[in-house]
Design a protein around this motif. Structure first.
Motif, PDB file in Angstrom:
ATOM      1  N   VAL A   1       6.639  12.805  -1.334  1.00  0.00           N
ATOM      2  CA  VAL A   1       6.967  11.909  -0.230  1.00  0.00           C
ATOM      3  C   VAL A   1       8.095  12.512   0.612  1.00  0.00           C
ATOM      4  CG1 VAL A   1       7.936   9.633   0.347  1.00  0.00           C
ATOM      5  CG2 VAL A   1       6.146   9.825  -1.379  1.00  0.00           C
TER       6      VAL A   1
ATOM      7  N   VAL B   1       1.943   6.987  -6.624  1.00  0.00           N
ATOM      8  CA  VAL B   1       0.959   8.010  -6.982  1.00  0.00           C
ATOM      9  C   VAL B   1       1.486   9.411  -6.655  1.00  0.00           C
ATOM     10  CG1 VAL B   1      -1.332   8.915  -6.433  1.00  0.00           C
ATOM     11  CG2 VAL B   1      -0.997   6.464  -6.742  1.00  0.00           C
ATOM     12  N   LEU B   2       2.072   9.563  -5.493  1.00  0.00           N
ATOM     13  CA  LEU B   2       2.516  10.892  -5.054  1.00  0.00           C
ATOM     14  C   LEU B   2       3.823  11.329  -5.703  1.00  0.00           C
ATOM     15  CD1 LEU B   2       1.735  10.741  -1.236  1.00  0.00           C
ATOM     16  CD2 LEU B   2       0.444  11.888  -3.029  1.00  0.00           C
TER      17      LEU B   2
ATOM     18  N   ALA C   1       8.557   5.835   0.195  1.00  0.00           N
ATOM     19  CA  ALA C   1       7.382   5.627   1.046  1.00  0.00           C
ATOM     20  C   ALA C   1       7.499   4.330   1.823  1.00  0.00           C
ATOM     21  CB  ALA C   1       6.118   5.641   0.204  1.00  0.00           C
TER      22      ALA C   1
ATOM     23  N   GLY D   1       7.867   5.522  -4.557  1.00  0.00           N
ATOM     24  CA  GLY D   1       7.431   4.250  -3.981  1.00  0.00           C
ATOM     25  C   GLY D   1       8.451   3.686  -3.014  1.00  0.00           C
TER      26      GLY D   1
ATOM     27  N   ARG E   1       8.366   8.490  -9.786  1.00  0.00           N
ATOM     28  CA  ARG E   1       7.379   7.544  -9.250  1.00  0.00           C
ATOM     29  C   ARG E   1       8.059   6.366  -8.550  1.00  0.00           C
ATOM     30  NH1 ARG E   1       2.830  10.555  -9.356  1.00  0.00           N
ATOM     31  NH2 ARG E   1       2.660  11.546 -11.371  1.00  0.00           N
TER      32      ARG E   1
ATOM     33  N   VAL F   1       0.841  -1.203   0.000  1.00  0.00           N
ATOM     34  CA  VAL F   1       0.000   0.000   0.000  1.00  0.00           C
ATOM     35  C   VAL F   1       0.878   1.256   0.000  1.00  0.00           C
ATOM     36  CG1 VAL F   1      -1.646   1.341   1.387  1.00  0.00           C
ATOM     37  CG2 VAL F   1      -2.006  -1.100   1.038  1.00  0.00           C
ATOM     38  N   LEU F   2       1.920   1.268   0.827  1.00  0.00           N
ATOM     39  CA  LEU F   2       2.814   2.420   0.869  1.00  0.00           C
ATOM     40  C   LEU F   2       3.551   2.612  -0.455  1.00  0.00           C
ATOM     41  CD1 LEU F   2       4.289   2.208   4.468  1.00  0.00           C
ATOM     42  CD2 LEU F   2       2.779   3.977   3.541  1.00  0.00           C
TER      43      LEU F   2
ATOM     44  N   GLY G   1       2.426   1.759  -3.404  1.00  0.00           N
ATOM     45  CA  GLY G   1       1.431   2.308  -4.328  1.00  0.00           C
ATOM     46  C   GLY G   1       1.170   3.782  -4.070  1.00  0.00           C
ATOM     47  N   LEU G   2       1.098   4.164  -2.806  1.00  0.00           N
ATOM     48  CA  LEU G   2       0.918   5.569  -2.460  1.00  0.00           C
ATOM     49  C   LEU G   2       2.114   6.400  -2.918  1.00  0.00           C
ATOM     50  CD1 LEU G   2      -0.975   7.541  -0.996  1.00  0.00           C
ATOM     51  CD2 LEU G   2       0.323   7.083   1.079  1.00  0.00           C
ATOM     52  N   GLY G   3       3.311   5.850  -2.748  1.00  0.00           N
ATOM     53  CA  GLY G   3       4.514   6.530  -3.213  1.00  0.00           C
ATOM     54  C   GLY G   3       4.548   6.659  -4.718  1.00  0.00           C
TER      55      GLY G   3
END
Length: 130
Positions: A27, A21-22, A128, A125, A121, A14-15, A17-19
């Protein structure tokens, strides 16, 4: 695999994937802001403060100011007020340098070119998860 391992792997995914995206810049801004940024600045002050204080000009300034303050009031000579002021000023300088460095790095990684977007990206990831 135990349940704690499964939860850790899911959280890492999950982290990541969040990384993705952001991106790395966001981050980096998130992780170096707030209390962690203050801890980073304090760590840099402790790490480099003695080395900077060892520079002859800085050392002479601090010794001279400590002597003058000690002559004014003996308590100020006891606590070495000039050294305290030096580390407070160094902390604020480190905070400013940290803020400028993070903004500079974030701007570099936000360049809208395909290879940089990919690197942004992937590093986002990885950062993160880390």
């Amino acid at each position: 695999m135990s349940s704690i391992d499964s939860i850790t792997v899911i959280a890492a995914i999950v982290l990541f994937g969040l990384g993705l995206v952001l991106g790395f810049g966001r981050v980096l801004k998130f992780f170096t802001g707030g209390i962690f940024g203050t801890v980073i600045a304090a760590f840099l002050c402790v790490t480099f403060g003695g080395m900077i204080a060892g520079i002859p000009a800085v050392s002479q300034w601090m010794n001279g100011l400590n002597e003058k303050l000690g002559n004014v009031w003996s308590f100020l000579g006891t606590i070495h007020l000039a050294t305290v002021v030096y580390y407070i000023l160094l902390f604020f300088v480190m905070q400013l340098l940290r803020i400028f460095a993070v903004k500079f790095i974030a701007q570099i990684f936000s360049i809208d070119v395909l290879p940089m977007r990919i690197v942004n990206r992937v590093l986002g990831g990885a950062a993160a998860v880390a």
